[in-house]
Design a protein around this motif. Structure first.
Motif, PDB file in Angstrom:
ATOM      1  N   ARG A   7       0.825  -1.218   0.000  1.00 28.01           N
ATOM      2  CA  ARG A   7       0.000   0.000   0.000  1.00 28.01           C
ATOM      3  C   ARG A   7       0.852   1.258   0.000  1.00 28.01           C
ATOM      4  NH1 ARG A   7      -5.144   0.327  -0.731  1.00 28.01           N
ATOM      5  NH2 ARG A   7      -5.897  -1.795  -0.997  1.00 28.01           N
ATOM      6  N   THR A  54      -5.249   2.991   3.070  1.00 28.40           N
ATOM      7  CA  THR A  54      -3.877   3.482   3.082  1.00 28.40           C
ATOM      8  C   THR A  54      -3.550   4.150   4.417  1.00 28.40           C
ATOM      9  OG1 THR A  54      -4.070   3.860   0.718  1.00 28.40           O
ATOM     10  CG2 THR A  54      -2.185   4.849   1.829  1.00 28.40           C
ATOM     11  N   THR A 100      -9.167   3.363  -1.057  1.00 27.58           N
ATOM     12  CA  THR A 100      -7.756   3.763  -1.028  1.00 27.58           C
ATOM     13  C   THR A 100      -7.489   4.706   0.138  1.00 27.58           C
ATOM     14  OG1 THR A 100      -7.760   3.598  -3.428  1.00 27.58           O
ATOM     15  CG2 THR A 100      -5.888   4.730  -2.416  1.00 27.58           C
TER      16      THR A 100
END
Ligand SMILES: Nc1ncnc2c1ncn2[C@@H]1O[C@H](COP(=O)(O)O)[C@@H](O)[C@H]1O
Ligand SMILES: Nc1ncnc2c1ncn2[C@@H]1O[C@H](COP(=O)(O)O)[C@@H](O)[C@H]1O
Ligand SMILES: Nc1ncnc2c1ncn2[C@@H]1O[C@H](COP(=O)(O)O)[C@@H](O)[C@H]1O
Ligand code: NA
Ligand code: NA
Ligand code: NA
Lengths: 95, 326, 326, 95, 326, 95
Positions: C226, C299, C295
């Motif tokens: 990631r 993340t 995301t």
């Protein structure tokens, strides 16, 4: 669109996915399989000696290129089969 | 008859008997087999455990003691293909690319054989340098690269293609799973030292021998499946798979002594030199030399040399060491 | 400089070094990865072991001691999204549904961070209340539900659809794998008590630290993948992923002290409050708020907050506790 | 009959199987896969972050409904592809 | 009230509570489930551990002590279908092929039930003959073969087909995974003896009870899924699944005493006799008697008899033994 | 060529692969799957109770024989579905 299905020995994995990119596939799906064929049983217990099945949805012309290279470059070297079928996709733009 | 007793002791150890049981399962066509993730999990455990232990040992011994034999081991790995290649090529009349592929396998090493040897030494209370794992780590790649180059020279392919595949082979040989785990955990162990070992010992050390026994059961099944191919490889490779390990084993033990290792460490270097890779090398070779016939190198390393080493080879290399050191 | 020593000690522990090794594997594009069943098996083992141990501890301490801090922990989990949401929405100009999703993750907890903290405390011989696992169990769900409601209010969907997804989210948050295993084994442990613990200790306790180290190797790989997305999330979330844990950590420690926990227990409550969920929350949020961008929340929780906490955060929260308790 | 194949992120699993029932599929087959596509590699090591492939043999009109809803409701939200192909089944009554 | 205490003690053991937790998970429709390779890995571990331990025990006791009760156990397994078949056929008005299939399951054995019983005896410090594992190994197949023959006679199929399937059933019954592992590791253990045991004990013995508890969690889930089918099987099979084990259990204990086993060993023979197979038998029967309805034999053996035995049955058979031996 | 896909309970595995050889298939590919159908959910956690998907590329006449026997002999006994589709293969000689 065409769905190209490749069943081959796991060692061919990188070579096959590289080829897919080269001929212009925008993606692929892959999973380990067990198999039997002219080169004998391939049980799926050791990843290195197992089979994988790779599926790629691609444009007809890409399928042509793909199968062509597979036939000339890959079949003589790897335990593998490949076939193509017609599919109707959603968002054909992305393939 | 010391040697015979040593061999019998080894043959009656759980590890070897589990391996034999696996062979029988394969021959009896039993549906017994380990699921792939279990096999992979066991390999990860064994590599991490041996690597971490080795790292802790380096932390204690200090790099000063390790670097010389380690370099020697690396060199040995790189040289073995250079003498086995001609033997295969001209002695065995084997195609160039196949000879190169097989040579790469015998220059490289088998982690499981090494682990079985450390277990054997522990069982008979023969002390050895735990940092010998470092030799295992550095011996895997060089031979593969040498073998690939030999094969490339033999089969002149379209520059680009051969380039990619040589590149993949290098990457595979340097960053492949087993190498990465071994080198990585060696470093981790060296950084942690005894303090770290205390924390993870009950998981990575105490149950280790049992885990190895279970793993060898599966290895027996895998090797057993290849026994059918023995017919295909012919008498030359059969002899090759037993004689070459013996020769390499003696060279390895001698080199260990020459570079200042103790009896145990020299034995382990002999085992490494004698062992043939059947996981890392095939993966790299299959990518870099796809024209080489896998049946030849897999059968000889997995169905001939591997069983020979873990049953008879290991005690023999120890006897050689005893004799050299006496 | 006590704090620096504490951090160095933590950084040199096998657990953290294995995590770092995993990060490197991901960055070096090594083909090393754990098969899914191995990963799942390790999570099951870790959750069951920690849950059972916690249950046995409750059995000894008695619910009388546990309920107050447990309720406080639950409340804390539910409140965190309420203050992080506006910060994200107006401070970070982040879309409402994304802000709600991220807030849910930081109110919820990371079991692995908690386990790493207990290991750290054990390593430095800092006693702590083993029943703190109960706080882990009760803190996972509330924040998820609050976050989902916040998201629903923000994105007014067709009643029925949003209803189903709110229902699924609730079911997921209450009967999801991790919650179920934690609560279930807590109860089992509380019923068995020491007598039961004796039987299973060699499996659930003795090798625990080693298993955690191995698991963190895989977590390093997963987090490492990631790292590439860090560019996508922008500087605000980067800062958010480090500052918010610090704030929540202090609040958690303080709350622990206020509800009568010892230094160790308060530290653990701080760790829980500071940690962000990256398994349970994403699963529930993905179903209930499919319009939120994964995301962003994955993340920040997995590639920023998780590594920060297990390397620097944990020792810091302990220092905060030491300072509060002195 | 139509075989509808859906490859999507594992988190969409419940949503997809629920939809299958809603549009009138009488069954489905599912397995974890690894994949690569516009949204990047999806290795299959963490179940929560992995892909699944779902296959359903359905009547043409069901396939229509299914692909329709997938296109409008699911594609904007989940990482997924879907395609349809013609198959000849045994016991067509059961689909 | 000794018996009640014994039962309560058993119900509060981690193993049984984990099983209950699994049942709840299935009923609560939690998404908790073990990945297949984890399940398979745990079965392999349990079978290998119990087999190896049994082999070492035989090595110590000597075959002289083992052969008589072993033959008796084998005979018992073969006879049980002969008396349960008519009961099912005429008492329960169950179709011939189904009656034969169910009879085969109750003549065969459940390794997990046996293992749970050994754990229970160990927990209450009741000594028992470790070589009892040999009885487990020899009792699995005979009943399956008898049941298949009964079924074939009932359903006269095209000679050839029935021949193949009888052949497959025999091969499956003799070389199936579980049988092979048990017999194989028994032999390995007998060859290694104590010396070998020392090496692998930390892996195969020390953590055993904990592993069993974890495994029973999954077994609870699997059994729980079948609870829904209880309605389908009807009251007769419900009663059958509890009464027959009690009868067989008493017979087994008595036979154990008659063939010179101690109290512990007789209890284990009772447990084996009372247990019903739900893995080996279904696999063989499904191939040899595909016309038999799996819902009937799986539900009765897995959802009725198995839970009954590991909760109430085991302590009861021990009481029976105590009474017989007093 | 025809691609015959069979999804069935794992216990039918040997029976199905034996049949494939009998009717003249030169190979097969197999992998474990999870499924839902008229006979209820089949989660893939216990190998013995799981489903498998078997794929075989065969000549049309072989597909006929295969599906015929499956329909008459296997469907009444095992939880299974089977369907056939057209595929274009490379090296059609080997099938
Ligand atoms: N006719 C077939 N149908 C389906 N899969 C096949 C077939 N032939 C071969 N395969 C697959 O392709 C792999 C390699 O084939 P082969 O090179 O013939 O051994 C086998 O292990 C099978 O998994
Ligand atoms: N052209 C393709 N062929 C086969 N599978 C694909 C293709 N494109 C995407 N996929 C699969 O669908 C998943 C999601 O696709 P995407 O949203 O493009 O990342 C990928 O991880 C692949 O497993
Ligand atoms: N309509 C369908 N589409 C895809 N797979 C199916 C379908 N119906 C059944 N299956 C698969 O076939 C297995 C057995 O089907 P059944 O006998 O209907 O329970 C199921 O567990 C599924 O894996
Ligand atoms: Na070597
Ligand atoms: Na938190
Ligand atoms: Na029985």
């Amino acid at each position: 669109m065409k769905l190209v299905t490749i069943v081959c020995e796991a060692h061919a994995r990188d070579a096959v996915t590289r080829l897919l990119r080269q001929v212009g596939a925008h993606g692929w799906t892959l999973f380990p399989v067990e198999g039997d064929g002219s080169q004998g049983r391939r049980p799926a217990d050791i990843p290195e000696f197992a089979n994988i099945q790779v599926e790629a949805v691609v444009k007809p012309e890409v399928a042509e290129r793909l199968l062509g290279t597979l036939g000339s470059e890959y079949f003589p070297r790897y335990a593998m089969i490949a076939f193509e079928s017609d599919v109707r996709v959603l968002r054909s733009g992305k393939f | 008859m010391e040697i015979l007793d040593a061999i019998r002791a080894n043959l009656l150890s759980p590890a070897v008997l589990f391996f034999a049981l696996g062979l029988i399962a394969a021959l009896a066509k039993s549906d017994l087999k380990f699921p792939e993730p279990l096999y992979t999990g066991l390999t990860i455990y064994l590599l991490v455990a041996i690597g971490f232990k080795g790292g802790v040992a380096i932390n204690e011994a200090g790099l000063g003691k390790v670097w010389l034999p380690a370099c020697a081991a690396m060199l040995l790995g790189a040289l073995i293909p250079l003498w086995t290649y001609p033997v295969l090529r001209f002695g065995g009349k084997i195609a160039a690319v196949d000879a190169a592929a097989i040579a790469a396998h015998y220059g490289s090493v088998s982690a499981v054989t090494f682990i079985a040897a450390t277990n054997y030494l522990k069982a008979i209370n023969q002390p050895f340098e735990n940092y010998a794992t470092a030799f295992l780590a550095v011996m895997e790649s060089p031979a593969i690269l040498v073998g690939v180059v030999l094969g490339k020279l033999a089969t002149k392919k379209s520059g680009d293609d051969s380039f990619t595949s040589l590149k993949t082979a290098t990457h595979e040989a340097l960053f492949g799973r087993s190498i990465f785990l071994l080198v990585g955990t060696l470093v981790v162990g060296a950084l942690c030292g005894e303090a770290g070992m205390k924390k993870v010992e009950p998981f990575f050390v105490t149950p280790f021998q049992g885990v190895l026994a279970l793993f060898l059961l599966e290895m027996g099944i895998v090797a057993g499946r290849r026994l059918g191919d023995l017919r295909k490889v012919g008498p030359f490779l059969l002899a090759f798979g037993i004689v070459v390990p013996l020769v390499n084993g003696v060279v390895g033990v001698w080199l260990g002594r020459a570079t200042g290792l103790g009896l145990g460490g020299a034995t382990l270097l002999g085992v490494l030199s004698a062992s043939a890779s059947y996981i890392a090398a095939p993966a790299a070779i299959r990518m870099a030399l796809p024209d080489a016939n896998p049946t030849l190198y897999l059968t000889s390393s997995l169905a001939i040399t591997f069983p020979f080493n873990i049953t008879l080879g290991i005690p023999i290399y120890l006897e050689v060491a005893r004799w050299l050191y006496s």
